[in-house]
Scaffold this motif. Sequence first.
Motif, PDB file in Angstrom:
ATOM      1  N   MET A   1       0.839  -1.182   0.000  1.00  0.00           N
ATOM      2  CA  MET A   1       0.000   0.000   0.000  1.00  0.00           C
ATOM      3  C   MET A   1       0.883   1.244   0.000  1.00  0.00           C
ATOM      4  O   MET A   1       1.846   1.310   0.749  1.00  0.00           O
ATOM      5  CB  MET A   1      -0.907  -0.011   1.215  1.00  0.00           C
ATOM      6  CG  MET A   1      -1.949  -1.130   1.172  1.00  0.00           C
ATOM      7  SD  MET A   1      -3.000  -1.175   2.633  1.00  0.00           S
ATOM      8  CE  MET A   1      -1.960  -2.124   3.710  1.00  0.00           C
ATOM      9  N   PRO A   2       0.541   2.212  -0.808  1.00  0.00           N
ATOM     10  CA  PRO A   2       1.380   3.407  -0.944  1.00  0.00           C
ATOM     11  C   PRO A   2       1.206   4.386   0.216  1.00  0.00           C
ATOM     12  O   PRO A   2       0.203   4.368   0.927  1.00  0.00           O
ATOM     13  CB  PRO A   2       0.853   4.037  -2.231  1.00  0.00           C
ATOM     14  CG  PRO A   2      -0.588   3.671  -2.235  1.00  0.00           C
ATOM     15  CD  PRO A   2      -0.625   2.261  -1.685  1.00  0.00           C
ATOM     16  N   ASP A   3       2.201   5.236   0.393  1.00  0.00           N
ATOM     17  CA  ASP A   3       2.051   6.385   1.276  1.00  0.00           C
ATOM     18  C   ASP A   3       1.352   7.472   0.468  1.00  0.00           C
ATOM     19  O   ASP A   3       1.424   7.496  -0.765  1.00  0.00           O
ATOM     20  CB  ASP A   3       3.412   6.899   1.744  1.00  0.00           C
ATOM     21  CG  ASP A   3       4.148   5.932   2.654  1.00  0.00           C
ATOM     22  OD1 ASP A   3       3.515   5.008   3.194  1.00  0.00           O
ATOM     23  OD2 ASP A   3       5.361   6.120   2.830  1.00  0.00           O
ATOM     24  N   MET A   4       0.672   8.370   1.175  1.00  0.00           N
ATOM     25  CA  MET A   4      -0.021   9.470   0.516  1.00  0.00           C
ATOM     26  C   MET A   4       0.366  10.783   1.198  1.00  0.00           C
ATOM     27  O   MET A   4       0.700  10.804   2.378  1.00  0.00           O
ATOM     28  CB  MET A   4      -1.532   9.261   0.560  1.00  0.00           C
ATOM     29  CG  MET A   4      -1.981   7.998  -0.160  1.00  0.00           C
ATOM     30  SD  MET A   4      -3.776   7.835  -0.230  1.00  0.00           S
ATOM     31  CE  MET A   4      -4.116   8.873  -1.673  1.00  0.00           C
TER      32      MET A   4
ATOM     33  N   ALA B   1       1.125  16.363   5.644  1.00  0.00           N
ATOM     34  CA  ALA B   1       1.116  15.128   6.430  1.00  0.00           C
ATOM     35  C   ALA B   1       1.251  13.955   5.475  1.00  0.00           C
ATOM     36  O   ALA B   1       0.822  14.027   4.315  1.00  0.00           O
ATOM     37  CB  ALA B   1      -0.183  14.999   7.223  1.00  0.00           C
ATOM     38  N   ILE B   2       1.834  12.895   5.969  1.00  0.00           N
ATOM     39  CA  ILE B   2       1.956  11.651   5.205  1.00  0.00           C
ATOM     40  C   ILE B   2       1.021  10.632   5.830  1.00  0.00           C
ATOM     41  O   ILE B   2       1.018  10.450   7.056  1.00  0.00           O
ATOM     42  CB  ILE B   2       3.402  11.134   5.228  1.00  0.00           C
ATOM     43  CG1 ILE B   2       4.312  12.133   4.533  1.00  0.00           C
ATOM     44  CG2 ILE B   2       3.497   9.746   4.585  1.00  0.00           C
ATOM     45  CD1 ILE B   2       5.785  11.857   4.720  1.00  0.00           C
ATOM     46  N   ILE B   3       0.240   9.989   4.997  1.00  0.00           N
ATOM     47  CA  ILE B   3      -0.580   8.853   5.434  1.00  0.00           C
ATOM     48  C   ILE B   3       0.221   7.624   5.048  1.00  0.00           C
ATOM     49  O   ILE B   3       0.372   7.314   3.867  1.00  0.00           O
ATOM     50  CB  ILE B   3      -1.962   8.859   4.767  1.00  0.00           C
ATOM     51  CG1 ILE B   3      -2.693  10.165   5.072  1.00  0.00           C
ATOM     52  CG2 ILE B   3      -2.770   7.645   5.226  1.00  0.00           C
ATOM     53  CD1 ILE B   3      -3.950  10.389   4.259  1.00  0.00           C
ATOM     54  N   GLY B   4       0.792   6.958   6.041  1.00  0.00           N
ATOM     55  CA  GLY B   4       1.671   5.827   5.784  1.00  0.00           C
ATOM     56  C   GLY B   4       0.903   4.559   5.468  1.00  0.00           C
ATOM     57  O   GLY B   4      -0.020   4.194   6.184  1.00  0.00           O
TER      58      GLY B   4
ATOM     59  N   TYR C   1       7.368   0.864   6.654  1.00  0.00           N
ATOM     60  CA  TYR C   1       6.965  -0.384   7.295  1.00  0.00           C
ATOM     61  C   TYR C   1       7.677  -1.610   6.716  1.00  0.00           C
ATOM     62  O   TYR C   1       7.395  -2.732   7.116  1.00  0.00           O
ATOM     63  CB  TYR C   1       5.445  -0.566   7.182  1.00  0.00           C
ATOM     64  CG  TYR C   1       4.690   0.613   7.770  1.00  0.00           C
ATOM     65  CD1 TYR C   1       4.577   0.776   9.144  1.00  0.00           C
ATOM     66  CD2 TYR C   1       4.121   1.573   6.949  1.00  0.00           C
ATOM     67  CE1 TYR C   1       3.920   1.860   9.679  1.00  0.00           C
ATOM     68  CE2 TYR C   1       3.453   2.667   7.480  1.00  0.00           C
ATOM     69  CZ  TYR C   1       3.353   2.796   8.846  1.00  0.00           C
ATOM     70  OH  TYR C   1       2.701   3.872   9.382  1.00  0.00           O
ATOM     71  N   ALA C   2       8.612  -1.428   5.811  1.00  0.00           N
ATOM     72  CA  ALA C   2       9.265  -2.540   5.112  1.00  0.00           C
ATOM     73  C   ALA C   2       9.926  -3.530   6.053  1.00  0.00           C
ATOM     74  O   ALA C   2       9.827  -4.735   5.852  1.00  0.00           O
ATOM     75  CB  ALA C   2      10.287  -2.009   4.110  1.00  0.00           C
TER      76      ALA C   2
ATOM     77  N   GLU D   1       1.745 -12.059   8.515  1.00  0.00           N
ATOM     78  CA  GLU D   1       1.972 -10.713   7.991  1.00  0.00           C
ATOM     79  C   GLU D   1       1.460  -9.698   9.002  1.00  0.00           C
ATOM     80  O   GLU D   1       0.548  -9.976   9.773  1.00  0.00           O
ATOM     81  CB  GLU D   1       1.226 -10.531   6.664  1.00  0.00           C
ATOM     82  CG  GLU D   1       1.837 -11.312   5.535  1.00  0.00           C
ATOM     83  CD  GLU D   1       3.255 -10.848   5.210  1.00  0.00           C
ATOM     84  OE1 GLU D   1       3.481  -9.632   5.093  1.00  0.00           O
ATOM     85  OE2 GLU D   1       4.131 -11.715   5.122  1.00  0.00           O
ATOM     86  N   PRO D   2       2.019  -8.504   9.017  1.00  0.00           N
ATOM     87  CA  PRO D   2       1.514  -7.476   9.922  1.00  0.00           C
ATOM     88  C   PRO D   2       0.095  -7.080   9.520  1.00  0.00           C
ATOM     89  O   PRO D   2      -0.340  -7.324   8.399  1.00  0.00           O
ATOM     90  CB  PRO D   2       2.486  -6.311   9.721  1.00  0.00           C
ATOM     91  CG  PRO D   2       3.072  -6.540   8.370  1.00  0.00           C
ATOM     92  CD  PRO D   2       3.089  -8.033   8.166  1.00  0.00           C
ATOM     93  N   GLU D   3      -0.593  -6.490  10.488  1.00  0.00           N
ATOM     94  CA  GLU D   3      -1.965  -6.059  10.240  1.00  0.00           C
ATOM     95  C   GLU D   3      -2.008  -5.010   9.147  1.00  0.00           C
ATOM     96  O   GLU D   3      -1.101  -4.199   9.033  1.00  0.00           O
ATOM     97  CB  GLU D   3      -2.539  -5.476  11.532  1.00  0.00           C
ATOM     98  CG  GLU D   3      -2.536  -6.484  12.654  1.00  0.00           C
ATOM     99  CD  GLU D   3      -2.427  -5.804  13.995  1.00  0.00           C
ATOM    100  OE1 GLU D   3      -3.154  -4.846  14.238  1.00  0.00           O
ATOM    101  OE2 GLU D   3      -1.594  -6.260  14.789  1.00  0.00           O
TER     102      GLU D   3
END
Length: 164
Positions: free
Chosen positions: A1-4, A120-123, A148-149, A159-161
């Motif tokens: 999932m990308p950062d925004m 702001a960054i949405i990670g 989060y890599a 896998e992480p949540e």
Amino acid sequence: MPDMLVRLYALPESRAGRLGPDISIRRAMAPERRTVVCWVGEHFGAGWAGEAEAAFSSTPTRIHIALHQGALVGFACHDVTALGFFGPTGVDGTMRGRGIGEALLIESLIAMRAAGYAYAIIGGAGPTEFYTRTVGAVEIPDSTPGIYADLLRPDNGAEPEPRE
């Protein structure tokens, strides 16, 4: 999932007042730490509970909560995994579709703007269309897997949540 990326100087106005008289949005307070962190862990897992706990490490706290008739139904954090990052955020499944997630997002981003951030960054943004529609967020190219890599994974290899 990308950062925004979100332009905090171009936010829509607060939506908290539009939720009706039985739903409120506010910053969590230090005495609510255990209650909030346990609720987040129960509904969204240990990873997000850890981030919620980190949100209580500053004053004012960096976590907003949503209450429905006095009961916790949602949360949104900022500045926990990295400075300038929004998230995680979540709303109880039975309360989704009422605008609570949108109100939590905007209140958190308003708090970030008040703290002096311009962006702001949405990670690891899950619902990218939601963030684009609600606050004009744009995808940051080549941002997957992002910060989060190298996230420590549970011993069972799961896998992480997912980020929401």
